[in-house]
Design an enzyme around this catalytic site. Structure first.
Site, PDB file in Angstrom:
ATOM      1  N   THR A 171      39.449  26.704  36.548  1.00  0.00           N
ATOM      2  CA  THR A 171      40.327  27.541  37.304  1.00  0.00           C
ATOM      3  C   THR A 171      40.366  28.878  36.815  1.00  0.00           C
ATOM      4  O   THR A 171      40.321  29.297  35.709  1.00  0.00           O
ATOM      5  CB  THR A 171      41.892  27.181  37.557  1.00  0.00           C
ATOM      6  N   ASP A 193      42.356  30.882  37.325  1.00  0.00           N
ATOM      7  CA  ASP A 193      43.835  31.333  37.057  1.00  0.00           C
ATOM      8  C   ASP A 193      44.335  30.940  35.450  1.00  0.00           C
ATOM      9  O   ASP A 193      45.191  31.784  35.390  1.00  0.00           O
ATOM     10  CB  ASP A 193      44.817  30.536  37.930  1.00  0.00           C
ATOM     11  N   GLY A 237      45.484  34.506  40.905  1.00  0.00           N
ATOM     12  CA  GLY A 237      45.946  34.178  39.809  1.00  0.00           C
ATOM     13  C   GLY A 237      47.177  32.906  40.139  1.00  0.00           C
ATOM     14  O   GLY A 237      47.958  32.395  39.212  1.00  0.00           O
ATOM     15  N   ARG A 259      46.922  53.632  47.456  1.00  0.00           N
ATOM     16  CA  ARG A 259      46.156  52.782  48.193  1.00  0.00           C
ATOM     17  C   ARG A 259      45.793  51.552  47.690  1.00  0.00           C
ATOM     18  O   ARG A 259      46.239  51.617  46.260  1.00  0.00           O
ATOM     19  CB  ARG A 259      44.654  53.627  48.207  1.00  0.00           C
TER      20      ARG A 259
HETATM   21  O1  F6P Z   1      43.148  28.734  42.231  1.00  0.00           O
HETATM   22  C1  F6P Z   1      42.310  29.744  42.333  1.00  0.00           C
HETATM   23  C2  F6P Z   1      42.564  30.551  43.514  1.00  0.00           C
HETATM   24  O2  F6P Z   1      41.453  31.527  43.503  1.00  0.00           O
HETATM   25  C3  F6P Z   1      43.999  31.495  43.087  1.00  0.00           C
HETATM   26  O3  F6P Z   1      43.797  32.426  42.372  1.00  0.00           O
HETATM   27  C4  F6P Z   1      44.288  31.695  44.484  1.00  0.00           C
HETATM   28  O4  F6P Z   1      45.703  31.961  44.839  1.00  0.00           O
HETATM   29  C5  F6P Z   1      43.652  30.336  45.741  1.00  0.00           C
HETATM   30  O5  F6P Z   1      42.658  29.936  44.767  1.00  0.00           O
HETATM   31  C6  F6P Z   1      43.010  31.247  46.920  1.00  0.00           C
HETATM   32  O6  F6P Z   1      42.499  30.037  47.565  1.00  0.00           O
HETATM   33  P1  F6P Z   1      41.501  29.945  48.758  1.00  0.00           P
HETATM   34  O7  F6P Z   1      40.337  30.340  48.492  1.00  0.00           O
HETATM   35  O8  F6P Z   1      41.754  28.497  49.370  1.00  0.00           O
HETATM   36  O9  F6P Z   1      42.105  30.989  49.854  1.00  0.00           O
END
Ligand code: F6P
Length: 367
Positions: A146, A148, A191, A285
């Site tokens: 991940t 994250d 994250g 911004r």
């Molecule tokens: O878990 C990885 C991640 O990129 C997170 O940081 C994010 O909140 C989520 O996945 C976004 O997921 P999706 O691509 O399904 O919108």
């Protein structure tokens, strides 16, 4: 003894997935084992008809099929965060939707395909599925992935460094334009409920404020930091905000949730723009980095970690381990029980040295 192992990649993609796949396939090939890739998480098995145009929901992976993919982002198997086999959505004829557990079907399909073991590459959701399958008797080894970096029991997950590198690069680029226009620039990073990407990229990119899910922010403190900079002659500020950050006495910003999927976070940066402009007359911004953080080539370290995880997962299977996840515990890659990984989250410890370092160099957490 010869084995046939299945590989699946689930959840959001992360740079380094292809490196794991290649490492697993080559390590297995050395042992004369066969590898079967499952398309799009477990959907290749649970909804095979959807993969007719790919020639089926599974494919044999050989050294030839994984040639030249180590440096590529994405995953050659495809991935999904829809169709969790533990909560598989079923649409009924009256339009209602319910969720069912389809893990028994995975076990019986594997058995009919002669699959002996599974390497499940994914985040917290995938590790939970892996744990349930292992409890039902399948030999399973998890590989943590991940951007994250929020998985427990591993110091790092591959994809995280690549995301931090990209975000830092973007923050670097925003400095000159923020200064030229005397603006506040807010950078929203991913994250989920952990602030690792925001913290690391924010410090490396010398942000003025870093807003994390772990430290709910006080808007007055954020304004105070911007004004302190104004008074000291710096007429611009850079704020890095994690998508899961929240104001004190407020809540996490959410876009919505579809059945069978995790809550989608979004809007934290937008909320902050409004709050800042409500308090002071300063053009503010927002740049939302979004999925750019998940794309592109993995850094050398992420590739190395992914290759180490893949080979370690095959060694774990050869040694008879199951219901475990490979994990980085420098300088080693170990195995840890999946039960110690699931239903937890590794968040930024607010008493950590890295948080203290940020404070020591004058970065505000809006507290
Ligand atoms: O878990 C990885 C991640 O990129 C997170 O940081 C994010 O909140 C989520 O996945 C976004 O997921 P999706 O691509 O399904 O919108």
């Amino acid at each position: 003894m010869s084995k046939t192992i299945a590989i699946s990649t689930g959840g959001g993609d992360a740079p380094g997935l292809n490196a794991v796949i290649r490492s697993v396939v080559l390590s297995a090939h050395q042992r004369q084992w066969k590898c079967i890739g499952i398309r799009n998480g477990f959907n290749g098995i649970l909804s095979p008809s959807e993969f007719a145009r790919h020639g089926g929901g599974t494919l044999e992976l050989t050294p030839d099929t994984v040639r030249g993919i180590t440096h590529l982002g994405g995953t050659i198997l495809g991935t999904t965060n829809k169709g969790n086999p533990l909560h598989f959505p079923i649409v009924h004829s009256d339009g209602t939707i319910s969720e069912i557990d389809r893990t028994d079907e995975i076990i019986s399909t594997f058995s009919s395909m002669g699959i002996d073991a599974l390497i499940s590459i994914g985040g917290d959701g995938s590790m939970e599925i892996a744990h349930v399958l292992a409890q039902k008797g399948l030999q399973v080894v998890g590989v943590p992935k991940t951007i994250d970096n929020d998985l427990e029991k591993t110091i790092a997950t591959f994809g995280f460094e690549t995301a931090v590198e990209f975000a830092t690069n973007c923050i670097d680029r925003l400095h000159s334009t923020a200064e030229a226009h005397e603006r506040v620039m807010i950078v929203e990073v991913m994250g989920r409920y952990a602030g690792w990407i925001a913290l690391h990229s924010g410090i490396a990119g010398t942000a003025d404020c870093i807003l994390l899910p772990e430290i709910p922010y006080d808007i007055n403190k954020v304004i105070q930091k911007i004004q302190e900079r104004e008074h000291s002659g710096s007429h611009f500020s850079i704020i890095v905000i994690a998508e899961g950050a929240l104001p004190k006495d407020g809540s996490v910003s959410v876009i919505g949730q579809s059945i069978g999927q995790a809550v989608r976070l979004g809007g934290a940066g937008e909320k902050l723009v409004k709050e800042i402009e409500h308090h002071i007359q300063k053009e503010t911004r927002l740049v939302v980095l979004g999925h750019l953080q998940r794309g592109g080539m993995p850094t050398a370290n992420d590739r190395l970690l992914a290759l180490r995880f893949g080979a370690s997962a095959v060694r774990a299977i050869a040694d008879g381990h199951s219901d475990v996840m490979v994990a980085l515990d420098p300088p080693h890659v170990n195995t840890v029980p999946l039960s110690e990984v699931t239903r937890r989250m590794k968040r930024v410890p607010i008493d950590s040295e890295i948080i203290q370092t940020a404070r020591d160099i004058g970065i505000s957490f809006g507290e």
